[in-house]
Write a protein that holds these residues in place. Structure first.
Motif, PDB file in Angstrom:
ATOM      1  N   GLY A  22      45.671  41.801  44.566  1.00 19.36           N
ATOM      2  CA  GLY A  22      46.154  41.830  45.938  1.00 19.36           C
ATOM      3  C   GLY A  22      45.278  41.061  46.891  1.00 19.36           C
ATOM      4  N   ILE A  23      45.892  40.582  47.947  1.00 23.88           N
ATOM      5  CA  ILE A  23      45.176  39.814  48.960  1.00 23.88           C
ATOM      6  C   ILE A  23      44.166  40.695  49.700  1.00 23.88           C
ATOM      7  CG2 ILE A  23      46.844  40.148  50.815  1.00 23.88           C
ATOM      8  CD1 ILE A  23      46.378  37.128  51.460  1.00 23.88           C
ATOM      9  N   GLU A  24      44.390  42.000  49.684  1.00 25.30           N
ATOM     10  CA  GLU A  24      43.493  42.910  50.395  1.00 25.30           C
ATOM     11  C   GLU A  24      42.211  43.198  49.617  1.00 25.30           C
ATOM     12  OE1 GLU A  24      45.978  45.114  47.619  1.00 25.30           O
ATOM     13  OE2 GLU A  24      46.537  43.742  49.205  1.00 25.30           O
ATOM     14  N   GLN A  25      42.143  42.775  48.360  1.00 31.04           N
ATOM     15  CA  GLN A  25      40.951  42.975  47.542  1.00 31.04           C
ATOM     16  C   GLN A  25      39.968  41.830  47.764  1.00 31.04           C
ATOM     17  OE1 GLN A  25      42.790  43.070  43.710  1.00 31.04           O
ATOM     18  NE2 GLN A  25      43.390  45.201  43.864  1.00 31.04           N
ATOM     19  N   PRO A  26      38.660  42.090  47.594  1.00 27.78           N
ATOM     20  CA  PRO A  26      37.671  41.013  47.769  1.00 27.78           C
ATOM     21  C   PRO A  26      37.878  39.888  46.758  1.00 27.78           C
ATOM     22  CG  PRO A  26      36.596  43.130  47.308  1.00 27.78           C
ATOM     23  CD  PRO A  26      38.064  43.349  47.249  1.00 27.78           C
ATOM     24  N   TRP A  27      37.772  38.640  47.227  1.00 27.94           N
ATOM     25  CA  TRP A  27      37.990  37.484  46.359  1.00 27.94           C
ATOM     26  C   TRP A  27      36.890  37.288  45.332  1.00 27.94           C
ATOM     27  CZ3 TRP A  27      42.271  34.868  45.640  1.00 27.94           C
ATOM     28  CH2 TRP A  27      43.254  34.934  46.610  1.00 27.94           C
ATOM     29  N   SER A  28      35.676  37.721  45.648  1.00 28.94           N
ATOM     30  CA  SER A  28      34.529  37.422  44.792  1.00 28.94           C
ATOM     31  C   SER A  28      34.760  37.831  43.335  1.00 28.94           C
ATOM     32  CB  SER A  28      33.268  38.075  45.334  1.00 28.94           C
ATOM     33  OG  SER A  28      33.437  39.483  45.410  1.00 28.94           O
ATOM     34  N   GLY A  29      35.186  39.028  43.087  1.00 24.10           N
ATOM     35  CA  GLY A  29      35.424  39.478  41.719  1.00 24.10           C
ATOM     36  C   GLY A  29      36.699  38.924  41.118  1.00 24.10           C
ATOM     37  N   GLN A  30      37.681  38.641  41.947  1.00 27.88           N
ATOM     38  CA  GLN A  30      38.969  38.165  41.444  1.00 27.88           C
ATOM     39  C   GLN A  30      38.872  36.764  40.848  1.00 27.88           C
ATOM     40  OE1 GLN A  30      42.601  38.967  43.677  1.00 27.88           O
ATOM     41  NE2 GLN A  30      41.345  40.081  45.144  1.00 27.88           N
TER      42      GLN A  30
END
Length: 61
Positions: A22-30
């Motif tokens: 999801g866009i609401e999750q932090p990008w770093s781990g994704q």
């Protein structure tokens, strides 16, 4: 039925790999987890789906 749900149903029906985030999750781990998933699954063609921008209030700011 929205685009995300349709994509998930078709991937399951066709036994295709699928990753959701999801866009609401932090990008770093994704980013790292997505790169690892692409490498592990040997993805050659990638279908990207998501909600339209207007349905995600924070995305237009």
């Amino acid at each position: 039925m929205g685009g995300n749900e349709l994509t998930q149903r078709l991937a399951n029906k066709l036994i295709k790999p699928l990753i959701l985030f999801g866009i609401e999750q932090p990008w770093s781990g994704q980013i790292e987890s997505t790169q690892a998933w692409l490498h592990t699954k040997l993805i050659r063609v990638l279908n990207v789906s998501g909600s339209i921008e207007s349905s995600i209030p924070a995305s237009t700011q």
